[in-house]
Design an enzyme around this catalytic site. Structure first.
Site, PDB file in Angstrom:
ATOM      1  N   ALA A 190      41.426  48.708  28.251  1.00  0.00           N
ATOM      2  CA  ALA A 190      40.102  49.334  27.519  1.00  0.00           C
ATOM      3  C   ALA A 190      40.840  51.225  28.350  1.00  0.00           C
ATOM      4  O   ALA A 190      41.046  52.175  28.253  1.00  0.00           O
ATOM      5  CB  ALA A 190      38.689  49.742  28.762  1.00  0.00           C
ATOM      6  N   LYS A 191      42.094  50.946  28.745  1.00  0.00           N
ATOM      7  CA  LYS A 191      43.067  52.259  29.909  1.00  0.00           C
ATOM      8  C   LYS A 191      44.107  53.002  28.619  1.00  0.00           C
ATOM      9  O   LYS A 191      44.014  52.486  27.889  1.00  0.00           O
ATOM     10  CB  LYS A 191      43.744  51.685  31.172  1.00  0.00           C
ATOM     11  N   PRO A 192      44.310  53.947  29.409  1.00  0.00           N
ATOM     12  CA  PRO A 192      45.118  54.926  28.622  1.00  0.00           C
ATOM     13  C   PRO A 192      46.222  54.035  27.553  1.00  0.00           C
ATOM     14  O   PRO A 192      46.401  54.358  26.250  1.00  0.00           O
ATOM     15  CB  PRO A 192      45.114  56.302  28.839  1.00  0.00           C
TER      16      PRO A 192
END
Length: 380
Positions: A190-192
């Site tokens: 879910a991180k950039p």
């Protein structure tokens, strides 16, 4: 509607991802294959550091610098209380003690006055030795590193930038991950910049430190894996994940531009009725999350759920109030902001592929609810 739409990103680069994964499988070099080094080099060029050391996850990326610095029993490491548990967890795992510091009400990042008070308290008590600061670039916005590094220089402290949420962000002409003595990040999906599993990396310009980090991440190896010069752990980024990250890194800057468009649209559409996040200090957030604040948060969230609009509360409880961490030291000036934020903060859908139509529906739904339930107007 997705809170974070990884599917849209996957469709965008589907063929490239499939080819990259197939290539790794066909080559059969699943551990430390050439794609790992390729990814490290490309990420180092993007972030602007001399070295990137990939590892198994973002938690290890914070823990390994503590090992390399020899931080352990009797040492104090200053961390914000309003963040994910990993930031404090690694300090406890190293057998040192996290010292909880409050966050700034505007940036959600470590509060400088609170940090100064905590350091002074630990020095006066004399039980622990101040050793490090782990600032968190919360939700993608860089912490105040000018002030933090000045304090660290004065006090002789190591600074480990927790850039788990901020890869792609920047401040003062420097990319997040490049601040402090060493930076750490996570590639949680879910991180950039996320992979399709766990992954992490550390950033540094220090040749000796980079060598130490690589050794600690590979069972403390020396010349070979059978020459153990220190006690380490097994923390390597899988080759398949590196191959995936190479393709995702190639579109990251384009996605950062799109995230900023989404953030600006939220700020323009909501800033007069709730406290809506904006870039602060001339930097660029990576917009890992988009946060608003309102005293009507619980009712608003229930209303959004009813309208099938996802939202998330980051974070439900500050670390110093959690069972695992409640007995560790805390700043003497209190943790008021960290304690109050969980009562009113709410994070909205944020990703580069959020359509204008979906975002307009989110904004309209919030405006209708807030407008019909109160005359509350928060400062932007």
């Amino acid at each position: 509607m997705q809170f974070i739409d990884l599917g849209a990103q996957r469709e965008r680069i589907r063929d490239r991802l499939k080819a990259a994964i197939d290539n790794v499988v066909e080559e059969g070099r699943y551990i430390l294959g050439p794609q790992v080094t390729e990814f490290e080099n490309k990420l180092a060029a993007y972030i602007g550091t001399k070295h990137v050391v990939a590892c198994a996850n973002g938690t290890d990326a914070l823990l390994l610098p503590l090992f390399a610095a020899g931080i352990g029993p009797g040492d104090a490491v200053f961390v914000p209380s309003f963040t994910f548990a990993a930031t404090a967890e690694v300090v406890a795992l190293a057998k040192a003690e996290p010292v909880f510091v409050d966050v700034d009400a505007e940036t959600y990042n470590i509060d400088i006055a609170s940090l100064e008070a905590a350091i002074a308290m630990i020095k006066k008590e004399g039980r622990l030795k101040p050793k490090a600061i782990i600032p968190v670039d919360l939700f993608g916005l860089a912490a105040d590193y000018e002030a933090i590094m000045a304090i660290a220089k004065r006090e002789g402290l190591l600074v480990i930038e927790d850039a788990a949420q901020s890869i792609g962000g920047s401040a003062d002409g420097k990319m997040c991950g490049a601040f402090g003595h060493v930076g750490s990040t996570s590639f949680y999906p879910a991180k950039p910049l996320g992979c399709y599993g766990d992954g992490g990396a550390m950033f540094t310009n220090d040749d000796a430190l980079a060598d130490q980090l690589r050794s600690f991440a590979f069972h403390g190896k020396g010349e070979t894996q059978y020459d153990n010069v220190r006690v380490g752990i097994n923390s390597r980024l899988d080759t398949i994940q590196a191959a995936i990250l190479i393709e995702k890194l190639a579109i990251l800057e384009d996605e950062m531009v799109a995230r900023q468009v989404v953030a600006d649209r939220y700020a323009a559409g909501l800033g007069d009725i709730v406290k809506a996040s904006r870039n602060l200090g001339g930097g660029r957030s990576a917009w890992a999350q988009y946060a608003i604040e309102t005293p009507k948060r619980d009712g608003l969230r229930a209303h959004l759920t009813e309208k099938k609009i996802p939202s998330v509360i980051y974070y439900v409880k500050p670390l110093h109030e959690q069972v695992a961490y409640k007995n560790y030291p805390r700043t003497p000036t209190g943790l008021t902001v960290s304690e109050e934020l969980p009562k009113r903060i709410l994070c909205l859908p944020m990703h580069p592929y959020l359509s204008e139509a979906d975002q307009d529906r989110i904004i309209e739904t919030i405006r209708n609810y807030i407008g019909s339930n109160s005359a509350h107007v928060a400062a932007a």
